[in-house]
Design an enzyme around this catalytic site. Structure first.
Site, PDB file in Angstrom:
ATOM      1  CG  MET A 115      -6.246   6.773  -0.943  1.00  0.00           C
ATOM      2  SD  MET A 115      -7.669   6.269  -1.890  1.00  0.00           S
ATOM      3  CE  MET A 115      -7.963   4.632  -1.272  1.00  0.00           C
ATOM      4  CG  HIS A 128       5.170   7.334   0.831  1.00  0.00           C
ATOM      5  ND1 HIS A 128       4.990   6.545  -0.269  1.00  0.00           N
ATOM      6  CD2 HIS A 128       4.993   8.600   0.412  1.00  0.00           C
ATOM      7  CE1 HIS A 128       4.717   7.308  -1.318  1.00  0.00           C
ATOM      8  NE2 HIS A 128       4.710   8.564  -0.923  1.00  0.00           N
ATOM      9  CG  HIS A 171      30.455  15.606 -12.215  1.00  0.00           C
ATOM     10  ND1 HIS A 171      29.422  15.818 -13.096  1.00  0.00           N
ATOM     11  CD2 HIS A 171      31.541  15.254 -12.946  1.00  0.00           C
ATOM     12  CE1 HIS A 171      29.876  15.622 -14.326  1.00  0.00           C
ATOM     13  NE2 HIS A 171      31.151  15.289 -14.264  1.00  0.00           N
ATOM     14  N   GLY A 207      -8.309   1.951 -16.670  1.00  0.00           N
ATOM     15  CA  GLY A 207      -7.693   2.949 -15.795  1.00  0.00           C
ATOM     16  C   GLY A 207      -6.239   3.133 -16.146  1.00  0.00           C
ATOM     17  N   GLY A 229      -0.363  -5.574   5.206  1.00  0.00           N
ATOM     18  CA  GLY A 229      -1.450  -4.933   4.483  1.00  0.00           C
ATOM     19  C   GLY A 229      -1.280  -4.975   2.971  1.00  0.00           C
ATOM     20  CE1 TYR A 237       2.145   7.655  -8.944  1.00  0.00           C
ATOM     21  CE2 TYR A 237       0.049   8.592  -9.593  1.00  0.00           C
ATOM     22  CZ  TYR A 237       1.328   8.754  -9.132  1.00  0.00           C
ATOM     23  OH  TYR A 237       1.804   9.986  -8.870  1.00  0.00           O
ATOM     24  CB  VAL A 242      -1.066 -11.313   6.062  1.00  0.00           C
ATOM     25  CG1 VAL A 242      -1.392 -12.787   6.017  1.00  0.00           C
ATOM     26  CG2 VAL A 242      -1.491 -10.601   4.794  1.00  0.00           C
TER      27      VAL A 242
END
Lengths: 565, 486
Positions: A405, A408, A535, A257, A114, A260, A111
């Site tokens: 990997m 972006h 600010h 793991g 990805g 991320y 599709v």
């Protein structure tokens, strides 16, 4: 974890991050709506940093040696550029190619969108948006401090799952439409390279089509990496592909793991009521992060939550739940290789990094050998064959080359390749590519970590300095009652060069871009510290960070002369 | 319940810890203690929620000279890493907690000698301190004495709270010490030798200082989950209230009889323990209990007691023994129901006996009371009472009970009923034994010593007939106590 070790072992040394996180979805939408102005801006920026070659016509002398024969009397190709894989990398390359006037086709066997759009960053952001709100609503103390009263917060699992799924299909449609409307041919089927500049594609059981293209980009991406001994059944032992469907919220889930992917899922699961056990092969959790940021993140994201962990162990065998038995995980000491413990949990998520998806690409037809599945490339993404020579007209971007990997990064590599095939030499500076982890609060980084910077400094003989600022001093963060956070700058006091920036705190993922742009554009600390920030905004955390950096007096002040208007 | 408890939790450290001296005006906190000329460096409290600290690194090494204000050690708390400075000049004589290891707040982590000659003495002190009890606390160091601002969150608060945290921690769970557990043991827990507990359950247990090995889990496959830990802590607090209002065990302290000064008319917020008790009391309402009473003649028991009292046998031990022998014949009364769907046949008969101590109540446990002879049991009881008085009971010595005894007889109370500690099957309230005019079957009237007992039980697993049969057996044993001395 298995993660860090395996993801490091299967990826290029430069890639510290297993993918899965990016802003790709949103960026592509922005592109679609404001495509012209956006692209023009991008180009004008790029012009400043890359040397522009004289000839700008459509077909141009490529840098590769054998280019001359193709550039001679026009040999007819079906396409100027064929991209194999319509993920975020392929899509980014396709859009840029069209903009450059190339006749472009994209081959997709699954599709459009990805991993990122369908099984990665996009649906996970939907889940994280939910978990962030749940976490906030459940934090009675936090709510009370703001003067809010909220009754017990609950959630509907299916509705949360639907939100993630709907977001993915929405972004997928946007991607598809953006390419169609620009005239990119979307060819369905698995692409295989038959020989130089020749690709066949087709669905299984259908006749193959063969097309020729002047240049070919491989952008086939990656799939979740599952270490040996782990049996994935898709129900109780799962990868991120399954987890994003959120078919169950187990009472107790082990996450193998703590990179991320694992961290983001721990954020989602604990917000929805699960308890989490991390299994990490290295001695420290969150091994990819700057150690100081990792330590702080552990204090905020792990210790106070319903999470425990085993470090320095491999999950050598994981058996899915069946016949009333729980999921059984055998832990082996990472150093002594001796069995250490056995866990019985309700589910296990394998987040040990990602493996390249490069099988069936026909690389043998052009004498290219993958390295642990990755397609070898040079710094310009040109594919290197088994003899160490460049393969003319063939490029590989994204997870398939393993350089970095991240969605972006793939897109940036694709754009870089299009720049090259249209005649402008371009080398992407991977140290300027930011990375983010969308926990609550978020973690983001660009450039080197402190140990990496120290190593580099030692080798090349320069000094480094560190500056740090806290979110506790930021008005906006305090107004939100989110003062927990740290921004850290690693720089050279002799030149003012920014080596790395790491942020842990509210909206860190959005804050990092000021730093990544500075690195990409070569802006130095002594210049950027004069930039003005509205600010009160969170961006003042970085403002303060740059201002607190001490540059040696001998360094000249701003390069660009101020202009009065 | 965890929220309040978490915030004010203080580790159940031994009260023998002398009060360390901390000062907030000079951050990082220093904690030093005078003992002749060898001072102990304590794990400082770096934050109000810190319960233990991890030694990140020792900046100074053993034998090195220190000046006042030198950073000696880097400590990692739940919040931050901080340098801890020396408060005195001297020599770092010995490091007692190595890098990478943790120690509870207030525990000594190193010794500081005033001069080089005293280093050897300091080392000798370490080797002896493991066996010998620490010397009483001398006067605080003058430099820190005036500072009282840290008493609320500094380690000095430990002494004040330790009784609360100790009694919070006990629970009435079955012991796992002897291997096989009841029927709902986790299949992979190797007969109870291994604890299978969820991450949050482990976190909570650590916070409450609860030993998970004693717990039976209600989660999938018998896994210990958070609510089991909360219930165990709750059970402890409930047991306290069930017998409160006074208590047995004049062996330990005479009740103060309201001698403490009370600020009349003031509204006093609950302490952490009172909060826990309050919640547990409410929680106990979810268990359907009922009560069965019985009058037992104690003439024979009293006679036996007179006979063997000289051998150190106590009435408490005799009652516990009699109860345990009765439980052997009625194992259902020794069971417990946790989740409302299944129950556990506890493998050991551990009699918890409620005892009033200063500022609370604790239930030392006579483990395997059915198997141990009355003389050993009495010695064990004495030992437990001594430990309780010194607040040195180990968790397994107060949280492994399977059946609770509460005795108010020494106050002349003739009958009362007790609230069932959540997580156990039954509790027995024992009244005073007193001379009673009794008519016997042969039509004669006589004077007999009689006591009333009243058992409160969980009707989900224990039914009226079970209790009745149990009490009948108990009465037989007490009225013909020859089995007690076997």
């Amino acid at each position: 974890m298995q993660a860090s070790v395996s993801s490091l072992s299967i990826s290029h040394p430069n890639s510290t991050f297993p993918s899965n996180i990016s802003l790709c979805g949103l960026r592509q939408e922005a592109l679609r709506i404001h495509s012209v102005s956006q692209l023009n801006k991008r180009e004008s920026r790029r012009i400043r940093i890359v040397s522009r070659k004289s000839c700008l016509q459509k077909r141009l002398v490529s840098v590769s040696a054998s280019a001359s024969e193709n550039c001679g009397p026009p040999k007819s190709f079906d396409y100027d550029l064929v991209i194999i894989g319509a993920g975020v990398g392929g899509h980014g390359a396709a859009l840029h190619a069209v903009e450059k006037g190339l006749k472009t086709a994209i081959v997709e066997g699954d599709v459009v969108g990805g991993t990122c759009v369908n099984r990665g960053c996009v649906p996970s952001k939907a889940l994280l948006a939910v978990s962030g709100r749940m976490r906030e609503l459940q934090n009675e103390h936090h709510m009370k401090a703001l003067g809010l009263q909220v009754a017990a917060a609950g959630y509907d699992r299916q509705a949360v799952a639907d939100h993630a799924n709907n977001l993915a299909s929405k972004i997928r449609n946007n991607l598809t439409n953006s390419m169609r409307s620009l005239g990119v041919d979307i060819l369905t089927g698995f692409g295989t390279i038959l020989g130089p500049q020749k690709v066949k594609y087709g669905k299984v059981g259908f006749p193959n089509n063969v097309i020729t293209a002047k240049d070919i980009i491989i952008a086939t991406g990656s799939v979740p990496f599952v270490p040996r001994g782990i049996e994935v059944d898709g129900k109780t032992v799962i990868t991120s592909d399954h987890a994003l469907k959120l078919e169950v919220v187990p009472d107790w889930i082990a996450i193998v793991g703590s990179g991320y992917i694992g961290l983001e899922f721990s954020d989602v699961y604990t917000a929805l009521g699960s308890e989490v056990t991390f299994i990490e092969a290295l001695d420290l959790l969150m091994p990819g992060f700057d150690p100081e940021i990792g330590k702080l993140a552990q204090r905020v994201l792990i210790n106070p939550r319903k999470i425990d962990y085993h470090t320095g162990v491999f999950a050598t065998k994981i058996t899915p739940a069946k016949d009333g038995k729980p999921v059984i995980i055998e832990l082996t000491d990472a150093k002594t290789k001796e069995p250490k413990d056995t866990l019985e949990v309700d589910a296990a998520l394998i987040a040990t990094g990602r493996a390249p998806f490069t099988k069936g690409l026909g690389l043998e037809n052009i004498n290219v050998e993958t390295q642990r599945g990755f397609v070898p490339v040079d710094e310009r993404m040109r594919v290197i064959d088994a003899n160490g020579n460049l393969v003319p007209h063939l490029y590989c971007i994204g997870d398939a080359n393993g350089k970095m990997m991240l969605a972006h990064a793939a897109s940036a590599q694709g754009i870089s390749v299009v720049e090259q095939v249209t005649g402008r030499d371009h080398v992407l500076n991977h140290l300027s590519i930011p990375a983010a982890c969308f926990t609550h609060p978020e973690i983001s980084m660009v450039g080197l970590t402190e140990p990496q910077a120290k190593e580099k400094a030692e080798k090349e003989g320069f000094e480094i300095s560190i500056a740090k600022t806290s979110f506790k001093a930021n008005t906006k963060a305090l107004a939100e009652n989110e003062g927990e956070g740290l921004a850290k700058l690693i720089y050279r006091p002799d030149s003012g060069e920014i080596l790395g920036v790491h942020i842990f705190g509210m909206h860190a993922a959005d804050l990092i871009h000021e730093a990544s742009n500075a690195i990409a554009l070569g802006t130095r600390v002594q210049d950027i510290k004069f930039a003005v920030h509205a600010h009160p905004t969170l961006s003042e955390v970085l403002d303060e960070l740059f201002k607190s950096a001490k540059i040696n007096a001998s360094v000249t002040e701003p390069v660009g002369e101020p202009v009065a208007v | 319940m965890s929220h309040l408890l978490q915030t004010t939790f203080v580790p159940a450290t031994s009260p023998s810890l002398r009060r360390p001296l901390t000062r907030t005006t000079h951050y990082p906190t220093r904690a030093l203690h005078i003992q002749s000329k060898i001072r102990e460096i304590f794990m400082p409290a770096l934050s109000s929620t810190m319960t233990e600290g991890k030694i990140v690194s020792w900046i100074k090494s053993e034998g090195e000279k220190l000046s006042k204000g030198d950073s000696v050690v880097v400590v990692e708390s739940d919040k931050a890493d901080m340098d801890v400075e020396s408060f005195y000049d001297g020599y770092l004589a010995a490091i007692m907690v190595d890098e990478g290891l943790s120690a509870p707040v207030g525990a000594p982590i190193a010794l500081l000698a005033e001069s080089e000659e005293e280093i050897a003495a300091a080392l000798a002190q370490i080797s002896s301190s493991s066996s010998a009890a620490p010397a009483p606390d001398p006067a605080p160091a003058p430099a820190t004495a005036p500072d009282s601002s840290t008493s609320n969150d500094g380690p000095g608060a430990i002494t004040g709270v330790s009784s609360a945290s100790v009694s919070e921690n006990f629970s009435s769970r079955s012991s796992v010490a002897n291997g096989a557990m009841g029927s709902s043991v986790h299949p992979a827990s190797e007969g109870g030798k291994r604890v299978v507990a969820s991450p949050y359950a482990k976190k909570l247990a650590k916070e409450f200082g609860l030993d998970l090995r004693g717990l039976v889990g209600s989660g999938p496959n018998g896994r210990v989950v958070a609510k089991d830990v909360e219930a165990a802590v709750a059970a402890a607090a409930a047991a306290k209230v069930s017998a409160s209002g006074a208590a047995l065990a004049s062996e330990i302290t005479k009740p103060s009889g309201g001698g403490t000064a009370v600020d009349l008319g003031s509204v006093v917020p609950f302490t952490t323990m009172q909060n826990a008790v309050s919640r547990n009391m409410v929680e106990s309402l979810s268990v359907p209990t009922f009560r069965v009473g019985y009058t037992i003649t104690t003439d024979a028991l009293d006679a036996l007691y007179k006979k063997i009292k000289s051998k150190g046998v106590t009435m408490t031990a005799m009652l516990a023994k009699a109860t345990a022998l009765a439980l052997v014949k009625h194992p259902i009364v020794n069971s417990s129901c946790r989740d409302g769907k299944s129950f556990t046949h506890n493998s050991n008969i551990n009699i918890a006996v409620a005892v009033a101590i200063d500022g609370g109540l604790i239930t030392p446990v006579l483990q395997d009371a059915d198997k141990i002879d009355i003389y050993s049991l009495s010695r064990k009881w004495k030992e437990l009472v001594d430990k309780a008085r010194a607040k040195q009971l180990q968790p397994h010595e107060y949280n492994t009970g399977t059946f609770t005894l509460s005795n108010l007889g020494m106050f002349g109370v003739d009958r009362f009923d007790a609230i069932l500690p959540p997580g156990t099957g039954a509790i027995m309230a024992v009244g005073a034994s007193q001379p009673t005019l009794v008519g016997t079957k042969d039509g004669r009237i006589g004077l007999k010593n009689q006591m009333q007992v009243n058992v409160t039980a969980d009707h989900r697993v224990i039914y009226g007939a079970d209790l009745a049969a149990f009490l009948q057996t108990l009465a037989k044993i007490i009225e013909d106590p020859k089995d007690l001395t076997l």
